[in-house]
Design an enzyme around this catalytic site. Structure first.
Site, PDB file in Angstrom:
ATOM      1  N   HIS A 103      -0.358 -14.059   2.657  1.00 55.83           N
ATOM      2  CA  HIS A 103      -1.641 -13.549   2.163  1.00 55.83           C
ATOM      3  C   HIS A 103      -2.083 -14.154   0.834  1.00 55.83           C
ATOM      4  O   HIS A 103      -2.667 -13.458  -0.002  1.00 55.83           O
ATOM      5  CB  HIS A 103      -1.594 -12.009   2.039  1.00 55.83           C
ATOM      6  N   CYS A 137      -3.605  -6.425  -2.647  1.00 54.79           N
ATOM      7  CA  CYS A 137      -2.633  -7.309  -2.003  1.00 54.79           C
ATOM      8  C   CYS A 137      -2.618  -8.718  -2.584  1.00 54.79           C
ATOM      9  O   CYS A 137      -1.605  -9.195  -3.095  1.00 54.79           O
ATOM     10  CB  CYS A 137      -2.926  -7.423  -0.512  1.00 54.79           C
ATOM     11  N   ASP A 158       0.824  -1.222   0.000  1.00 61.86           N
ATOM     12  CA  ASP A 158       0.000   0.000   0.000  1.00 61.86           C
ATOM     13  C   ASP A 158       0.854   1.267   0.000  1.00 61.86           C
ATOM     14  O   ASP A 158       0.733   2.126   0.886  1.00 61.86           O
ATOM     15  CB  ASP A 158      -0.947   0.035   1.219  1.00 61.86           C
ATOM     16  N   ARG A 205       0.171 -10.695  -5.098  1.00 64.05           N
ATOM     17  CA  ARG A 205       1.045 -11.734  -4.536  1.00 64.05           C
ATOM     18  C   ARG A 205       0.899 -13.041  -5.301  1.00 64.05           C
ATOM     19  O   ARG A 205       1.874 -13.744  -5.571  1.00 64.05           O
ATOM     20  CB  ARG A 205       0.719 -11.931  -3.051  1.00 64.05           C
ATOM     21  N   HIS A 253       1.235  -0.248   4.882  1.00 67.36           N
ATOM     22  CA  HIS A 253      -0.196  -0.565   5.050  1.00 67.36           C
ATOM     23  C   HIS A 253      -0.647  -0.117   6.442  1.00 67.36           C
ATOM     24  O   HIS A 253       0.132  -0.161   7.385  1.00 67.36           O
ATOM     25  CB  HIS A 253      -0.352  -2.084   4.911  1.00 67.36           C
TER      26      HIS A 253
HETATM   27 CA   LIG Z   1      -1.458  -3.980  -0.396  1.00 69.63          CA
END
Ligand SMILES: [Ca+2]
Length: 567
Positions: free
Chosen positions: A135, A76, A39, A80, A232
């Protein structure tokens, strides 16, 4: 087995392709370090025009190259998934976040028909390390051992220290994990800092893995994926880092944005003819809680400053162990600045008591929540405009207006597929590799558009098997991975949505721009019902550059013409 074509492919493709002679003289099998921020805006780094002190990343840019048109997938989890597999996130099963939407492209869990970069590199002789935010699985607290099937060690990494979940307190993160076991940051015999702060913990473990590798596995190259959670939310930073930025943001949003634009133009990062995106998120004159707003950005800057300090420790360790020259370091961001309103609200502000009103938590307590109920020493977590962010008992986002500053000169934010959501810096540094390529002056800007999921051109390390994928030119599909049938998800997925255009047309170099101008394709990209996709009607690039767009909104037919030419 699916293809291995990741961010590396883009970089190597742009830097070294086609230069087989140069590659022949480059040392083989370099170490690879992927550093990702969470972020963060396009212009937050010093070497991208920001006022935040990032000398270590700036030095890597000076000794390497900076990409001006590099793109992530705007959020996010999909970023990833794409980074790890070289696939479109839908193909890896993570078209959106961690929820299961009932379609194979949206399971919220990496599927077994994709291969991670670690799974591809380890059989080729690489040691593989991962530090930070994972994540890409919804199984954060699985009851059974089998529920960890998508944790890092089960997806190709030899070592892991970090968090499985996507966000949390920097002073007491939930789902903190070493290898395959949840741990408490305050009862970890292997890491005993004077004061725990997650960004430091990530950086310290990255430096430690570099040192351990040089000691125990020097004969092997390594891959290390360093996924920071900074900056973030929550706005959490160490007091001494916040102090560096005290007063730096008193002038407000417009002044900071204007200064960034001026520096970006001087650096050649943006075209001086571009009109910058409108100021969003409320004007500085109208801000009622200035001390709060100023502190938000001071803390945000401190978080990035701390991240950069750790990059310095990693570089120092690489140099100390003689690994710096033949290590490819890539720095980039998973999505743009975040306008979410976490903790930003009016209401009764409960002042801090004289003494902690709650009992302390045991050192070995596994704090389970993204937003803790209290600090370890008994302070309740506080939110709202009346609470200055930064400390462990606070939990806030920095808000839309500062996100607009972070994303200067672009429009929109994380979530959106406008430039403010998907444009990221990419710093690439590899002395042994970049120097051997012709016309690769250190410090230069690379203006070629590129994406996390780039063309299949990976030549960084001989001996790495590169699986193919039928979505990329119709090549014969190789055998499935782990015995599971491997097939492209994209065609089925988008047919199911009633759309005719395949997703690859939305992200491939060059074509990407036109796709973002067409509403149907925009929904193809992320058919998740997110209202952000319709907030700004058809936009496309034109002579005014990507900040404002110059084709779509006022003249849709021109956007269609542009798309027709590019496709
Ligand atoms: Ca992010």
């Amino acid at each position: 087995m699916k293809r291995f074509s990741t961010i590396l492919a883009c970089v190597i493709g742009s830097l070294l392709w086609p230069v087989p002679a140069a590659m022949a003289t480059a040392p083989s099998r370099p170490n690879i370090i992927l550093i990702m921020a969470d972020d963060m805006g396009y212009s937050d780094l010093g070497c991208y025009g920001g006022e935040i002190a990032t000398p270590h990343l700036d030095a890597l840019a000076q000794g390497g190259v900076r990409f001006t048109q590099f793109y992530n997938t705007g959020r996010c989890c999909p970023t990833r998934a794409s980074l790890l597999t070289g696939l479109y996130p839908h193909q890896a099963g993570i078209g959106h976040m961690m929820e299961d939407k009932g379609l194979d492209g949206y399971r919220g869990d990496l599927n077994t028909r994709c291969v991670t970069i670690a799974e591809a590199l380890r059989p080729a002789g690489y040691r593989t390390y991962m530090v930070g935010k994972w994540h890409v699985t919804k199984k954060v607290n699985p009851a059974e051992e089998s529920g960890r099937h998508n944790w890092p060690l089960q997806r190709g990494f030899d070592r892991f220290y970090g968090t499985i979940h996507g966000a949390g307190s920097f002073f007491d993160p939930n789902s903190l994990t070493r290898d395959n076991r949840h741990i408490s940051p305050y009862a970890d015999p292997e890491y005993r800092p004077d004061a725990f702060y997650y960004t430091d913990a990530i950086n310290d473990h990255a430096a430690r893995f570099i040192a351990d590798h040089a000691r125990d596995h020097r004969e092997q190259p390594f891959l290390m994926y360093v996924a920071h959670t900074a900056p973030h939310w929550p706005m959490h930073a160490k007091a001494k880092d916040i102090e560096k930025y005290r007063g730096k943001y008193d002038a407000g949003y417009d002044a900071i944005r204007a200064a960034r634009v001026e520096r970006m133009r001087a650096m050649g990062l943006i075209d001086p003819r571009w009109e910058i995106a409108p100021q969003q998120g409320g004007t500085w004159d109208a801000v009622k809680n200035r001390a709060f707003e100023i502190r938000c950005m001071e803390v945000f800057a401190a978080m990035i400053d701390c991240l950069d300090q750790g990059v310095g420790r990693m570089v120092a360790e690489l140099k100390r162990t003689g690994q710096f020259d033949n290590t490819l370091i890539l720095f980039f961001q998973d999505n743009g600045g975040c306008a979410e309103g976490m903790g930003r609200r009016e209401g009764d502000i409960v002042p801090r008591a004289d003494q902690p009103p709650l009992p302390p938590l045991a050192a070995d307590y596994l704090q389970p929540n993204m937003i803790p109920n209290q600090t370890r020493d008994g302070w309740p977590i506080r939110q709202g405009y009346g609470v200055l962010p930064g400390a462990a008992d606070t939990y806030h986002g920095y808000g839309e207006a500062w996100a607009n500053v972070s994303n200067t000169p672009f429009r929109e934010y994380k979530h959106w597929v406008h430039e403010g959501g998907i444009a990221t810096p990419l710093v690439a540094h590899w002395p042994a590799g970049i120097r051997t390529a012709p016309d690769q002056t250190p410090g230069r800007l690379v203006r070629d558009p590129a994406h996390l999921r780039g063309p299949e051109r990976c030549r960084v390390s001989p001996g790495v098997r590169r699986p193919s994928h039928p979505a990329d030119g119709g090549r014969q599909f190789a055998a499935g991975f782990r015995g599971a049938a491997a097939r492209p998800l994209a065609a089925d997925l988008f047919r199911a949505r009633g759309q005719s255009r395949g997703p690859r047309r939305t992200v491939e170099t060059g074509r990407q721009r036109a796709c973002r101008s067409l509403g149907t394709v925009r929904h193809d990209c992320r058919p998740d019902g997110n209202p952000g996709f319709v907030r700004q009607p058809t936009r496309a690039f034109g002579k005014d550059g990507p900040a404002m767009g110059g084709v779509g909104g006022s003249s849709p037919s021109r956007a269609v013409d542009l798309a027709a030419r590019l496709w």
